[in-house]
Design an enzyme around this catalytic site. Structure first.
Site, mmCIF file in Angstrom:
data_model
loop_
_atom_site.group_PDB
_atom_site.id
_atom_site.type_symbol
_atom_site.label_atom_id
_atom_site.label_comp_id
_atom_site.label_asym_id
_atom_site.label_seq_id
_atom_site.Cartn_x
_atom_site.Cartn_y
_atom_site.Cartn_z
ATOM 1 C CG ASP A 1 37.425 30.917 33.033
ATOM 2 O OD1 ASP A 1 36.593 32.195 33.339
ATOM 3 O OD2 ASP A 1 38.362 31.118 33.318
ATOM 4 C CD GLU B 1 40.455 32.660 35.698
ATOM 5 O OE1 GLU B 1 38.862 33.170 35.826
ATOM 6 O OE2 GLU B 1 41.252 33.315 34.901
ATOM 7 C CE LYS C 1 36.000 41.310 27.775
ATOM 8 N NZ LYS C 1 35.669 40.199 29.200
HETATM 9 C C1 5RP Z 1 38.715 36.194 35.661
HETATM 10 C C2 5RP Z 1 39.054 36.432 34.607
HETATM 11 C C3 5RP Z 1 38.091 36.411 33.618
HETATM 12 O O1 5RP Z 1 37.382 35.516 33.011
HETATM 13 C C4 5RP Z 1 38.001 37.660 32.573
HETATM 14 O O2 5RP Z 1 38.259 38.561 33.481
HETATM 15 C C5 5RP Z 1 36.916 37.980 31.707
HETATM 16 O O3 5RP Z 1 35.848 38.918 32.443
HETATM 17 P P1 5RP Z 1 34.042 39.605 32.657
HETATM 18 O O4 5RP Z 1 33.713 37.233 32.443
HETATM 19 O O5 5RP Z 1 33.249 39.903 33.698
HETATM 20 O O6 5RP Z 1 33.864 40.235 31.147
HETATM 21 O O7 5RP Z 1 39.453 36.066 33.644
HETATM 22 O O8 5RP Z 1 40.158 36.478 36.260
#
Ligand code: 5RP
Length: 217
Positions: free
Chosen positions: A81, A103, A121
């Protein structure tokens, strides 16, 4: 490289983690979308996936990967994830895509949580990204008042109903120096379904794409 190219690159780097794993856990978001696209090439080796959102389930089915019920499969070997913020302890803020509760359930039910993200991030201290909190709709205002007492500024994510038919409060201005403690405190507010702090159960492995290189920690 654009941010989306970085997401694609890190998604590709996660493929070895699901090699020979029959059933995998799959998260939600644009990074995971790339990962699912790559999985399509390996679908003959994949029995199925437990998905954290209707959006990911739809995408998995589209590429030919069966979507399975967590209750029917038990403990998962690997969960892949993304994240909205990652600190050096692999603790995360998640829920930008409103899928935080499912999640967190899949993360809890998995032996290994592999987090994939672009370099933007990474943070030292969690909290610049507004912390998502999924709430029972009738408790929204009550929970918001309790979050203000904790020093946050909750903002209702209007026009967003989660896959569990709940609402999201995004909590601004939190400087999260004790993530495990704050996760416990917010989870204990009546009416909160789940907070998007993944601290008590952090990621096990984080892959981050920074330009040409993939950083693993
Ligand atoms: C969804 C999440 C996603 O993992 C998070 O928002 C990251 O998203 P992206 O890969 O689009 O940057 O927690 O609920």
């Amino acid at each position: 490289m654009t941010q989306d190219e970085l997401k694609q690159k890190v998604a590709h780097a996660a493929l070895p983690y699901v090699k020979n794993v029959g059933i995998i856990g799959i998260g939600t978001g644009s990074t995971v979308r790339h990962f699912i696209d790559y999985l399509a090439d390996f679908k003959a080796d994949i029995e199925g996936a437990v998905s954290s959102s209707e959006a990911s389930s739809e995408h998995l089915r589209k590429v030919g990967i069966p979507v399975l019920d967590l209750n029917a499969v038990g403990t998962l070997e690997v969960y892949v994830d993304g994240a909205d913020e990652i600190n050096p302890l692999k603790q995360l803020i998640k829920g930008g895509g409103a899928a935080l509760t499912r999640e967190k359930i899949i993360a809890a039910a998995s032996k290994q949580f592999v987090c994939i993200a672009d370099g933007s991030k990474r943070v030292d201290v969690l909290g610049a990204f507004p912390l998502p909190v999924e709430v029972i709709p009738m408790a929204r205002s009550y929970v918001a008042r309790e979050l203000v007492k904790l020093g946050g500024q909750p903002v209702w994510r209007e026009n967003c109903v989660t896959d569990n038919h709940n609402h999201i409060l995004d909590v601004h201005n939190l400087n999260i120096v004790e993530p495990i403690k704050l996760e416990q405190i917010i989870n204990n507010i009546t009416g909160v379904v789940c907070v998007g702090l993944f601290a008590a159960r952090p990621a096990d492995v984080v892959l981050v794409s920074n330009g040409e290189e993939i950083l693993t920690f």
